[in-house]
Design a protein around this motif. Structure first.
Motif, PDB file in Angstrom:
ATOM      1  N   THR A  96       0.831  -1.201   0.000  1.00 55.38           N
ATOM      2  CA  THR A  96       0.000   0.000   0.000  1.00 55.38           C
ATOM      3  C   THR A  96       0.870   1.257   0.000  1.00 55.38           C
ATOM      4  O   THR A  96       2.011   1.242   0.481  1.00 55.38           O
ATOM      5  CB  THR A  96      -0.920   0.017   1.226  1.00 55.38           C
ATOM      6  OG1 THR A  96      -0.117  -0.057   2.413  1.00 55.38           O
ATOM      7  CG2 THR A  96      -1.890  -1.151   1.195  1.00 55.38           C
ATOM      8  N   CYS A  97       0.331   2.327  -0.535  1.00 56.57           N
ATOM      9  CA  CYS A  97       1.092   3.576  -0.649  1.00 56.57           C
ATOM     10  C   CYS A  97       0.130   4.755  -0.650  1.00 56.57           C
ATOM     11  O   CYS A  97      -1.091   4.592  -0.724  1.00 56.57           O
ATOM     12  CB  CYS A  97       1.943   3.572  -1.921  1.00 56.57           C
ATOM     13  SG  CYS A  97       0.977   3.318  -3.434  1.00 56.57           S
ATOM     14  N   VAL A  98       0.712   5.940  -0.569  1.00 60.91           N
ATOM     15  CA  VAL A  98      -0.058   7.183  -0.640  1.00 60.91           C
ATOM     16  C   VAL A  98       0.376   7.999  -1.852  1.00 60.91           C
ATOM     17  O   VAL A  98      -0.430   8.642  -2.515  1.00 60.91           O
ATOM     18  CB  VAL A  98       0.102   8.001   0.656  1.00 60.91           C
ATOM     19  CG1 VAL A  98      -0.636   9.337   0.555  1.00 60.91           C
ATOM     20  CG2 VAL A  98      -0.410   7.210   1.856  1.00 60.91           C
ATOM     21  N   ASN A  99       1.685   7.967  -2.137  1.00 61.28           N
ATOM     22  CA  ASN A  99       2.217   8.677  -3.301  1.00 61.28           C
ATOM     23  C   ASN A  99       3.404   7.898  -3.864  1.00 61.28           C
ATOM     24  O   ASN A  99       3.857   6.904  -3.281  1.00 61.28           O
ATOM     25  CB  ASN A  99       2.610  10.114  -2.937  1.00 61.28           C
ATOM     26  CG  ASN A  99       3.505  10.164  -1.710  1.00 61.28           C
ATOM     27  OD1 ASN A  99       4.541   9.507  -1.662  1.00 61.28           O
ATOM     28  ND2 ASN A  99       3.090  10.923  -0.704  1.00 61.28           N
ATOM     29  N   ASP A 100       3.919   8.367  -4.994  1.00 61.43           N
ATOM     30  CA  ASP A 100       4.998   7.652  -5.684  1.00 61.43           C
ATOM     31  C   ASP A 100       6.282   7.574  -4.863  1.00 61.43           C
ATOM     32  O   ASP A 100       7.074   6.641  -5.034  1.00 61.43           O
ATOM     33  CB  ASP A 100       5.299   8.326  -7.029  1.00 61.43           C
ATOM     34  CG  ASP A 100       4.167   8.137  -8.032  1.00 61.43           C
ATOM     35  OD1 ASP A 100       3.351   7.211  -7.837  1.00 61.43           O
ATOM     36  OD2 ASP A 100       4.098   8.919  -9.004  1.00 61.43           O
ATOM     37  N   SER A 101       6.511   8.536  -3.974  1.00 66.68           N
ATOM     38  CA  SER A 101       7.753   8.552  -3.201  1.00 66.68           C
ATOM     39  C   SER A 101       7.854   7.362  -2.247  1.00 66.68           C
ATOM     40  O   SER A 101       8.944   7.038  -1.773  1.00 66.68           O
ATOM     41  CB  SER A 101       7.862   9.854  -2.404  1.00 66.68           C
ATOM     42  OG  SER A 101       6.839   9.930  -1.425  1.00 66.68           O
ATOM     43  N   MET A 102       6.737   6.702  -1.981  1.00 69.51           N
ATOM     44  CA  MET A 102       6.747   5.554  -1.078  1.00 69.51           C
ATOM     45  C   MET A 102       7.106   4.261  -1.801  1.00 69.51           C
ATOM     46  O   MET A 102       7.404   3.250  -1.158  1.00 69.51           O
ATOM     47  CB  MET A 102       5.381   5.407  -0.399  1.00 69.51           C
ATOM     48  CG  MET A 102       4.987   6.598   0.459  1.00 69.51           C
ATOM     49  SD  MET A 102       3.334   6.449   1.184  1.00 69.51           S
ATOM     50  CE  MET A 102       3.556   5.064   2.279  1.00 69.51           C
ATOM     51  N   CYS A 103       7.081   4.263  -3.129  1.00 72.51           N
ATOM     52  CA  CYS A 103       7.369   3.058  -3.911  1.00 72.51           C
ATOM     53  C   CYS A 103       8.818   3.060  -4.390  1.00 72.51           C
ATOM     54  O   CYS A 103       9.430   4.118  -4.555  1.00 72.51           O
ATOM     55  CB  CYS A 103       6.418   2.972  -5.109  1.00 72.51           C
ATOM     56  SG  CYS A 103       4.670   2.918  -4.643  1.00 72.51           S
TER      57      CYS A 103
END
Length: 213
Positions: free
Chosen positions: A138-145
């Protein structure tokens, strides 16, 4: 008629330790320098105190003072370290070197700003740098991937029909077990359909030996 004779008085024999009697006999006949000393003579004697124990005879008041002083020094050092750490900058703070940032949170100085390393992202929930997430997390924005794995935060429809943000491969890419790779074109080797460019209606053909056709 004979007269009864008066018997001599006999002194009773005193009870003596057989070891003592034997030792006296040896000393009397052989001399004291040849006599063996019985082990019983040392049975109740105390062992001599080592010299290092004699030297360690520290007064109780001095021992209490030393312990108290050690506690005070340790507490002062811990408070000093805490103050120095808290004075350092957190995420987004100005810096000129890594030592200006909260390295205990995983921060480093990048372009004069404290931030996480490229392989990590700043977690607002835990207030610490976390490693970028892999596929299906799960993520919130691209910076978390994981950008090195070509992942981005995308909407995914779950089996329940709900939509959830997850780290997924970018368009025209598929997951090969380690990272996202571009989907193969015609005659590219494959192991599953997702390895082929489905936008071009290509699928993995196992009949011909595993090629996109």
């Amino acid at each position: 008629m004979s007269r009864a004779t008066k018997r001599k008085a006999v002194n009773p024999i005193k009870e003596q330790n057989p070891s003592t009697v034997f030792q006296e006999h040896v000393v009397k006949n052989l001399g004291p320098h040849n006599a063996l000393v019985s082990e019983y003579e040392y049975e109740h004697k105390e062992k001599p105190t080592p010299c290092w124990k004699k030297d360690m005879n520290i007064p109780q008041w001095l021992l209490i003072t030393l312990v108290s002083l050690g506690i005070v020094v340790f507490t002062a050092f811990a408070l000093f370290a805490a103050v120095v750490t808290l004075k350092k900058e957190t995420n987004g703070g100005p810096c000129t070197s890594n030592s200006d940032c909260r390295q205990d949170l995983g921060l480093m100085c990048n372009n004069y700003r404290c931030g996480c390393a490229y392989s990590h992202f700043w977690s607002d929930t835990y207030q610490v740098c976390e490693r970028r997430r892999m596929i299906n997390r799960t993520c919130v924005n691209d910076s978390m991937c994981d950008a090195l794995g070509n992942l981005q935060c995308s909407n995914v429809t779950l089996s329940s029909g709900a939509i959830q943000l997850q780290c997924q491969c970018q368009s025209a890419m598929s997951w090969n077990g380690y990272a996202c790779a571009y989907q193969g074109l015609y005659n590219a080797s494959c192991t599953q359909d997702s390895n082929c460019d489905t936008t071009r209606y290509l699928y993995c053909n196992f009949v011909v030996g595993g090629y996109c056709r």
